[in-house]
Design a protein around this motif. Structure first.
Motif, PDB file in Angstrom:
ATOM      1  N   GLY A  81      50.045  51.303  84.856  1.00 46.99           N
ATOM      2  CA  GLY A  81      51.160  51.923  84.143  1.00 46.99           C
ATOM      3  C   GLY A  81      52.382  52.142  85.017  1.00 46.99           C
ATOM      4  N   THR A 109      55.364  53.026  82.409  1.00 46.97           N
ATOM      5  CA  THR A 109      55.314  52.751  80.968  1.00 46.97           C
ATOM      6  C   THR A 109      55.385  54.059  80.192  1.00 46.97           C
ATOM      7  N   GLN A 110      56.237  54.033  79.191  1.00 48.02           N
ATOM      8  CA  GLN A 110      56.360  55.167  78.264  1.00 48.02           C
ATOM      9  C   GLN A 110      56.515  54.583  76.864  1.00 48.02           C
ATOM     10  N   GLY A 111      55.575  54.894  76.000  1.00 53.01           N
ATOM     11  CA  GLY A 111      55.638  54.379  74.637  1.00 53.01           C
ATOM     12  C   GLY A 111      55.574  52.867  74.557  1.00 53.01           C
ATOM     13  N   GLY A 112      54.879  52.249  75.504  1.00 47.95           N
ATOM     14  CA  GLY A 112      54.729  50.799  75.501  1.00 47.95           C
ATOM     15  C   GLY A 112      55.894  50.033  76.127  1.00 47.95           C
ATOM     16  N   ALA A 113      56.883  50.751  76.666  1.00 49.53           N
ATOM     17  CA  ALA A 113      58.035  50.084  77.301  1.00 49.53           C
ATOM     18  C   ALA A 113      58.147  50.534  78.760  1.00 49.53           C
ATOM     19  N   TRP A 114      58.711  49.661  79.576  1.00 52.01           N
ATOM     20  CA  TRP A 114      58.947  50.012  80.983  1.00 52.01           C
ATOM     21  C   TRP A 114      60.224  50.835  81.077  1.00 52.01           C
TER      22      TRP A 114
END
Length: 145
Positions: A81, A109-114
């Motif tokens: 992550g 990663t946060q909410g599926g985005a970098w």
């Protein structure tokens, strides 16, 4: 009649004369362990040490003439992550503490985005110290041989 044989003979004589003129000159022996070794454009000990230090990450660019190494994003398998990207700059031909600079970028990663995240200054300093220590070790090894 062709001038080919005459031209070849003239070139051969010219080359032989040039080489004969160099034969009497003694060339100084290179001190490979000198602190200033730069046949590649930058200090070779720093360059090799930097490549070894960031070698765990895929390389995007390695310009030995300009002294720049850029890695691609690297995610530690133990922490997928988070990922890092590094740029190492060799700034001098001398093996000096201020001749190497490391810049690092970090993402999580946060909410599926970098998403960009801060890099601790101590992390960059530690990478620079590792590179300098390796470079000094390489130089000491060259002196010993």
């Amino acid at each position: 009649m062709s001038n080919g044989p005459l031209v070849r003979a003239a070139v051969a004589i010219s080359v032989a004369a040039s080489l004969a003129a160099c034969a009497g000159n003694e060339r100084p022996q290179a001190d490979l362990a000198a602190a200033q070794v730069s046949t590649i454009g930058v200090n070779s000990y720093l360059w090799r040490a930097a490549l070894e230090t960031v070698g765990f990450a895929p390389l995007l660019q390695a310009d030995s003439a300009g002294g720049v190494i850029v890695t691609d994003w690297y995610a530690n398998p133990g922490n997928p992550g988070e990922r890092v990207k590094m740029t190492v700059s060799i700034l001098d031909r001398d093996l000096r503490a201020d001749a190497v600079r490391v810049a690092a970028s970090r993402q999580v990663t946060q909410g599926g985005a970098w998403v960009d995240a801060p890099v601790q200054a101590a992390t960059v300093q530690k990478l620079e110290d590792i590179i300098l220590t390796k470079a000094r070790t390489l130089r000491r090894q060259a002196i010993a041989n």
